[in-house]
Structure formats: C-alpha cells, structure tokens
Design an enzyme around this catalytic site. Structure first.
Site, short mmCIF file in Angstrom:
data_model
loop_
_atom_site.label_atom_id
_atom_site.label_comp_id
_atom_site.label_asym_id
_atom_site.label_seq_id
_atom_site.Cartn_x
_atom_site.Cartn_y
_atom_site.Cartn_z
N ARG A 295 43.22 18.89 31.01
CA ARG A 295 42.47 19.15 29.79
C ARG A 295 41.37 18.09 29.70
O ARG A 295 41.52 16.98 30.21
CB ARG A 295 43.38 19.07 28.57
CG ARG A 295 44.54 20.05 28.58
CD ARG A 295 45.43 19.86 27.37
NE ARG A 295 46.56 20.79 27.37
CZ ARG A 295 47.76 20.53 27.89
NH1 ARG A 295 48.00 19.35 28.45
NH2 ARG A 295 48.74 21.43 27.84
N LYS B 266 49.83 16.63 25.74
CA LYS B 266 50.17 16.82 24.33
C LYS B 266 51.49 16.15 24.01
O LYS B 266 52.42 16.17 24.80
CB LYS B 266 50.24 18.32 24.02
CG LYS B 266 48.89 19.04 24.13
CD LYS B 266 49.03 20.51 23.78
CE LYS B 266 47.67 21.21 23.85
NZ LYS B 266 47.79 22.65 23.52
N HIS C 177 37.53 23.79 29.69
CA HIS C 177 38.76 24.58 29.78
C HIS C 177 38.62 25.70 30.79
O HIS C 177 39.60 26.15 31.38
CB HIS C 177 39.12 25.13 28.40
CG HIS C 177 40.60 25.21 28.17
ND1 HIS C 177 41.38 24.08 28.02
CD2 HIS C 177 41.45 26.26 28.10
CE1 HIS C 177 42.65 24.44 27.85
NE2 HIS C 177 42.71 25.75 27.89
N ARG D 289 39.68 24.45 34.00
CA ARG D 289 41.15 24.42 34.02
C ARG D 289 41.70 25.80 34.38
O ARG D 289 42.61 25.93 35.19
CB ARG D 289 41.65 23.96 32.65
CG ARG D 289 43.16 23.91 32.46
CD ARG D 289 43.44 23.25 31.12
NE ARG D 289 44.79 23.47 30.62
CZ ARG D 289 45.85 22.73 30.92
NH1 ARG D 289 45.71 21.71 31.75
NH2 ARG D 289 47.03 22.98 30.38
N HIS E 168 52.23 22.85 30.87
CA HIS E 168 52.68 23.86 29.92
C HIS E 168 54.16 23.66 29.62
O HIS E 168 54.97 23.51 30.53
CB HIS E 168 52.48 25.28 30.48
CG HIS E 168 51.05 25.70 30.50
ND1 HIS E 168 50.58 26.74 31.30
CD2 HIS E 168 49.96 25.23 29.83
CE1 HIS E 168 49.29 26.88 31.10
NE2 HIS E 168 48.89 25.99 30.23
N TYR F 86 48.22 33.81 34.19
CA TYR F 86 47.44 33.77 35.42
C TYR F 86 47.91 34.81 36.44
O TYR F 86 47.16 35.18 37.34
CB TYR F 86 47.45 32.36 36.02
CG TYR F 86 46.80 31.37 35.11
CD1 TYR F 86 45.42 31.38 34.91
CD2 TYR F 86 47.55 30.46 34.38
CE1 TYR F 86 44.82 30.49 34.03
CE2 TYR F 86 46.96 29.57 33.50
CZ TYR F 86 45.59 29.60 33.33
OH TYR F 86 45.00 28.73 32.46
#
Length: 309
Positions: free
Chosen positions: A146, A170, A241, A244, A267, A276
């Site tokens: 990110r 995160k 992004h 990414r 994730h 994806y």
C-alpha cells in the site's frame, strides 16, 4: 406509527449514543418505510410481516435506489424492529431473515505488463531524484505494498542482502514480503548515491526521502506517480493502488498460490484476495473470445492474397 418512531429515536439518541446525522438518517428512512406500509394497507408497525419488508425493499430497488443505500435503509428497519421486540411491543422481528442487498464487487483495474514496463522506465536515473523514484516504483511493483506502507518504510525495514522487506500494515501488523532482483539493485544504487546526496549531513530513519530530508507523504508520491504516468504515455487513470492490483493480478495470471499472494498483500481474509481469480477468469474469457474459432465474437483475420510472380 409516529409514536413508536418517536420512542425509537429517543432510544437510539440517548441509549445508543448515535450521532445526530445517523439519527436523522434513520428517521428519514423510517418515515419513507411507514408511508410505504400505509400504501400497502399496513397501519400497525408491530404487525409487519417479512413479505411487507421485502416488498418495500423491492419498491426501493425499482425506484432506482442503489444496493448500498438499500443496505443502509434495511439497517434502519432492523434497528427499529429489534427495538420493538426488545420492548415487548412486537413478538417477532420481520427483518430477521431478510438478506442484506449487496453491491456487485467491481473487478480491480490494473496495468498490462507493457504499461508497467513503460512506467518503470520513465524516471531519469542519471539524477538523484530520478534514481530514487526508479527505486520506489520498482519496490512498489515488486511487493504490492500500500502507498502508506511504502512511504512508511524505514532504512532498517529493508534487508537487501536477504532480498526482503518488513511492511507495517493495517493495525500495525508486520509482514515479510520478498523483493525482486531489480528492486534490490535499484534500492542499493539509491542508498549508495541518491540518498546521501539528498540528506547531506542530515539524518532520517525514512528509507525514501525528499531533498528536504523528510520522508515521502502519500500525496507526494501520488503526484510523482501521475507525472511518470504522463511521461510514459499511460492515459488511463493511475493510482498507487492500481500498481498493487497489477502486482497481484500478474502473479495470479502466472499461477501463483492464492494464499501466498494473500500473505504478501497483507489481506486478513482470503476472500479479499480471491477477487484476482475473477480478474484472471475475465482475462481468459477475452483471450478465448478473440482467438477461439467457435466463440461467439471470434472474427477471422483476412488471409493475405498471394501476389503473382
């Protein structure tokens, strides 16, 4: 019904401590709901059936209300009917078995391999800033970080001799992400030349620095990326992004294990990474339609005429 609405509004404002905007939104949604119930002959909110709720949602959908707005509207209805049950004003919550409307997930947009190559070739490596930018772009595409993770990298977060970096994602969760050969080489060149030139006698823990010695901001990198996209002739909208997404898409297209891609992206849920696989399926479909003679859209290319000798 208005008396029940007043009691509910007083409850969510005093007991649940919801914000003024949320309270107003709930009141507006429930007012529309009550009007629709009356139009259907339902005068008592404590006797609403599941069919009344689904019919109301259906009317909202036919009226053009989006799935996300419908879901927010249903949340207000759920809270209201749960309040009635909790207060023993109703025996059953008619929204209990009603499914929340879900928006169709958009397939992520990504760059082709050719576009990535054009973008990575855009910085002028003969200048300190150009060499830094080249290293940043290579690291971003090599790792799928990110933009906040890229800008937050410290010098000690990168282990070039071992070929990996430690990203802080995160919730301050750390993860180890491999670095490709080119990203390692360009980062080494930047550390050996550009970074010392930019810092001078100043010190910084940030890996990628500006001429003022400070670390990059998200906005600063965004502007930098747009400038190089323009230079590379990439006309489609480009964001960090999207790089990414490109990183993940290109890995999945080449048969990468989905759980490995999940770990590299950071994730928490594999379901987030599975988008994806849909991108890959869509790409396979387009290739099939273009080249398979039995597809519905295949257009055979005209054969070249032989010229008379």
């Amino acid at each position: 019904m208005e008396g029940l609405l007043d009691a509910f509004i007083a409850f969510i404002r005093a007991e649940r401590g919801l914000s003024g905007k949320t309270v107003d939104a709930y009141a507006a949604d429930l007012t529309v709901y009550f009007e629709d119930l009356r139009a259907r002959g339902v005068e008592d909110a404590t006797r609403v059936r599941q069919e009344d709720v689904t019919a109301h949602l259906s009317s909202l959908s036919k009226g053009g209300l989006g799935k996300r707005s419908q879901a927010r509207h249903l949340a207000a209805l759920r809270s209201f009917h749960r309040f009635l049950v909790a207060e023993r004003l109703a025996d059953k919550d008619p929204t209990e078995d009603v499914d929340t409307p879900r928006s169709a997930k958009r397939l992520p947009s990504f760059l082709t391999l050719e576009e990535v190559e054009q973008l990575l070739a855009a910085p002028d490596e003969r200048t300190p800033a150009g060499l830094r930018d080249k290293a940043m772009l290579e690291v971003l595409y090599a790792t799928g970080l990110r933009v906040s993770e890229l800008c937050g990298l410290g010098v000690n977060d990168v282990q070039l001799s071992a070929g990996y970096l430690v990203a802080k994602g995160k919730g301050s969760k750390e993860r180890v992400v491999p670095l490709g050969r080119v990203a390692v080489e360009k980062t080494q060149e930047y550390l050996g030349n550009s970074r010392p030139a930019m810092l001078g006698r100043r010190e910084s823990r940030a890996l990628f620095v500006t001429p003022r010695g400070s670390g990059f901001t998200r906005q600063g990198f965004w502007k930098l990326l747009k400038r190089y996209a323009l230079k590379a002739g990439i006309l489609k909208p480009l964001s960090p992004h999207k790089l990414r997404h490109s990183f993940a898409t290109h890995l999945v297209e080449r048969g990468a294990d989905l759980r490995a891609v999940q770990q590299m992206l950071g994730h928490a849920d594999l379901a987030t990474t599975q988008i994806y696989t849909h991108v890959n399926s869509a790409r396979l479909r387009s290739v099939y339609d273009e080249f398979h003679p039995r597809s519905d859209v295949f257009v055979p290319k005209p054969k070249k005429r032989k010229t008379a000798s």
